[in-house]
Design a protein around this motif. Structure first.
Motif, mmCIF file in Angstrom:
data_model
loop_
_atom_site.group_PDB
_atom_site.id
_atom_site.type_symbol
_atom_site.label_atom_id
_atom_site.label_comp_id
_atom_site.label_asym_id
_atom_site.label_seq_id
_atom_site.Cartn_x
_atom_site.Cartn_y
_atom_site.Cartn_z
ATOM 1 N N PHE A 240 -0.652 8.355 0.465
ATOM 2 C CA PHE A 240 -0.052 8.187 -0.840
ATOM 3 C C PHE A 240 1.829 8.065 -0.806
ATOM 4 O O PHE A 240 2.414 7.668 -1.608
ATOM 5 C CB PHE A 240 -0.882 9.516 -1.805
ATOM 6 N N ARG A 241 2.231 8.877 0.410
ATOM 7 C CA ARG A 241 3.360 9.473 0.148
ATOM 8 C C ARG A 241 4.264 7.934 0.315
ATOM 9 O O ARG A 241 5.099 7.189 0.351
ATOM 10 C CB ARG A 241 3.506 10.283 1.482
ATOM 11 N N GLU A 242 3.973 6.980 1.695
ATOM 12 C CA GLU A 242 4.216 6.127 1.395
ATOM 13 C C GLU A 242 4.223 4.298 0.816
ATOM 14 O O GLU A 242 5.082 4.285 0.600
ATOM 15 C CB GLU A 242 2.892 5.489 3.263
ATOM 16 N N ILE A 243 3.548 4.545 -0.511
ATOM 17 C CA ILE A 243 3.188 3.763 -1.072
ATOM 18 C C ILE A 243 4.171 4.138 -2.032
ATOM 19 O O ILE A 243 4.988 3.573 -3.025
ATOM 20 C CB ILE A 243 2.085 3.609 -2.080
ATOM 21 N N TYR A 244 4.380 5.825 -2.596
ATOM 22 C CA TYR A 244 4.967 5.812 -3.387
ATOM 23 C C TYR A 244 7.331 5.999 -2.893
ATOM 24 O O TYR A 244 7.605 5.534 -3.594
ATOM 25 C CB TYR A 244 5.314 8.204 -3.490
ATOM 26 N N ASP A 245 7.292 6.297 -1.880
ATOM 27 C CA ASP A 245 8.630 5.825 -1.079
ATOM 28 C C ASP A 245 8.831 4.277 -1.679
ATOM 29 O O ASP A 245 10.006 4.204 -1.995
ATOM 30 C CB ASP A 245 8.511 5.901 0.340
ATOM 31 N N GLN A 246 8.019 3.661 -0.660
ATOM 32 C CA GLN A 246 8.234 1.780 -0.779
ATOM 33 C C GLN A 246 7.662 1.528 -2.285
ATOM 34 O O GLN A 246 8.251 0.637 -3.289
ATOM 35 C CB GLN A 246 6.857 1.697 -0.340
ATOM 36 N N TRP A 247 7.041 1.735 -3.309
ATOM 37 C CA TRP A 247 7.210 1.382 -5.346
ATOM 38 C C TRP A 247 7.688 2.757 -6.128
ATOM 39 O O TRP A 247 7.687 1.952 -6.967
ATOM 40 C CB TRP A 247 5.676 1.239 -5.298
ATOM 41 N N HIS A 248 7.853 3.442 -6.309
ATOM 42 C CA HIS A 248 8.723 3.814 -6.740
ATOM 43 C C HIS A 248 9.842 2.737 -7.834
ATOM 44 O O HIS A 248 10.109 3.020 -8.842
ATOM 45 C CB HIS A 248 8.971 5.772 -6.514
ATOM 46 N N ALA A 249 10.661 3.159 -6.844
ATOM 47 C CA ALA A 249 11.882 2.318 -7.596
ATOM 48 C C ALA A 249 12.027 1.056 -8.571
ATOM 49 O O ALA A 249 12.493 0.759 -9.155
ATOM 50 C CB ALA A 249 13.087 1.898 -6.363
ATOM 51 N N ARG A 250 10.469 0.408 -7.819
ATOM 52 C CA ARG A 250 10.202 -0.943 -8.007
ATOM 53 C C ARG A 250 9.147 -1.075 -9.804
ATOM 54 O O ARG A 250 9.666 -1.505 -10.498
ATOM 55 C CB ARG A 250 8.769 -1.505 -7.499
ATOM 56 N N ILE A 251 8.918 0.581 -9.870
ATOM 57 C CA ILE A 251 8.059 0.665 -10.900
ATOM 58 C C ILE A 251 8.472 1.251 -11.849
ATOM 59 O O ILE A 251 8.422 0.536 -12.933
ATOM 60 C CB ILE A 251 6.562 1.494 -10.480
ATOM 61 N N TYR A 252 9.775 1.911 -11.661
ATOM 62 C CA TYR A 252 10.561 2.375 -12.588
ATOM 63 C C TYR A 252 11.451 0.734 -13.015
ATOM 64 O O TYR A 252 11.757 1.239 -14.267
ATOM 65 C CB TYR A 252 11.835 3.364 -12.296
ATOM 66 N N SER A 253 11.778 0.173 -12.374
ATOM 67 C CA SER A 253 12.420 -0.704 -12.757
ATOM 68 C C SER A 253 12.336 -1.448 -13.510
ATOM 69 O O SER A 253 12.609 -1.857 -14.368
ATOM 70 C CB SER A 253 13.616 -1.467 -11.636
ATOM 71 N N LEU A 254 10.394 -1.734 -12.881
ATOM 72 C CA LEU A 254 10.118 -3.049 -13.866
ATOM 73 C C LEU A 254 10.038 -2.971 -15.207
ATOM 74 O O LEU A 254 10.023 -3.399 -16.814
ATOM 75 C CB LEU A 254 9.002 -3.359 -13.128
ATOM 76 N N SER A 255 9.739 -0.884 -14.906
ATOM 77 C CA SER A 255 9.135 -0.035 -16.759
ATOM 78 C C SER A 255 10.594 -0.397 -17.250
ATOM 79 O O SER A 255 10.505 -0.414 -19.093
ATOM 80 C CB SER A 255 8.302 0.998 -16.633
ATOM 81 N N MET A 256 11.204 0.338 -16.940
ATOM 82 C CA MET A 256 12.803 0.313 -17.079
ATOM 83 C C MET A 256 13.122 -1.427 -18.182
ATOM 84 O O MET A 256 13.999 -0.949 -19.314
ATOM 85 C CB MET A 256 14.086 0.880 -16.636
ATOM 86 N N TYR A 257 12.999 -2.477 -17.287
ATOM 87 C CA TYR A 257 13.174 -3.675 -18.110
ATOM 88 C C TYR A 257 12.619 -4.253 -19.567
ATOM 89 O O TYR A 257 13.045 -4.985 -20.129
ATOM 90 C CB TYR A 257 12.858 -4.535 -16.650
#
Length: 193
Positions: free
Chosen positions: A21-38
């Motif tokens: 989970f930590r690995e997924i969080y570190d890898q995907w947090h910024a991408r998920i946030y960016s997509l939702s921000m877009y």
């Protein structure tokens, strides 16, 4: 009688689940946030969506290691969560809009009428306490629609005397109404909105 626990007891996460989970969080947090921000153009909404996505991932933590196409799975969860969040916000805004429209209609019909009646009752009470001459000139000029000169002729007094009685009546009314400013403002708002 059976007893119920407030929350179901979950097995504590294994060390492997936490690491994955930590690995997924570190890898995907910024991408998920960016997509939702877009999509939302709102930092607050993006944080909410990102948190919801990771909560869903956490609840599926025991099966994360077995998912073959994890990036597609995460994108799908992110898109669905974003769409659901936007639908929920749109429903909330529609409900709020409908509520405000109904409240405005009720204010116009009920509350505003009540305030106007209260104000009229207060004014009538104050006018009744005026001297007979002040009362008469007030009623003729304000209620009867007469000019000051017409009221003076009707009362058999000079225009200056009628003017003096009206000025004293207005002064008394203003001073007695000062304690009811909220009522006056509320009634006045209804006239302009």
């Amino acid at each position: 009688m059976p007893t119920y626990d407030a929350a179901p007891q979950l097995d504590p996460p294994t060390r492997e689940e936490e690491l994955v989970f930590r690995e997924i969080y570190d890898q995907w947090h910024a991408r998920i946030y960016s997509l939702s921000m877009y999509v939302t153009r709102s930092a607050f909404m993006s944080e909410e969506i990102t948190q919801d996505v990771f909560l869903k991932l956490w609840n599926q933590r025991s099966s994360l290691a077995q998912i073959e196409h994890l990036p597609a799975w995460i994108r799908t969860i992110t898109i669905n969560t974003t769409i659901n969040y936007l639908r929920k916000k749109a429903r909330e805004q529609l409900l709020l809009k409908n509520y405000l429209e109904q409240a405005h209609e009720q204010t116009d019909d009920g509350f505003q009428g009540l305030r106007e009646r209260e104000l009229a009752g207060l004014l009538q009470g104050i006018v009744k306490d005026l001297s007979p001459q002040q009362q008469k000139v007030w009623e003729l000029t304000r209620g009867g629609g007469m000019t000051l000169e017409q009221a003076a002729i009707e009362m058999g007094i000079t225009r200056n005397t009628a003017k003096e009685h009206l000025a004293r009546a207005i002064k008394t009314i203003r001073s007695r109404m000062d304690g009811h400013i909220e009522l006056m403002v509320t009634a006045a708002v209804g006239l302009f909105l």
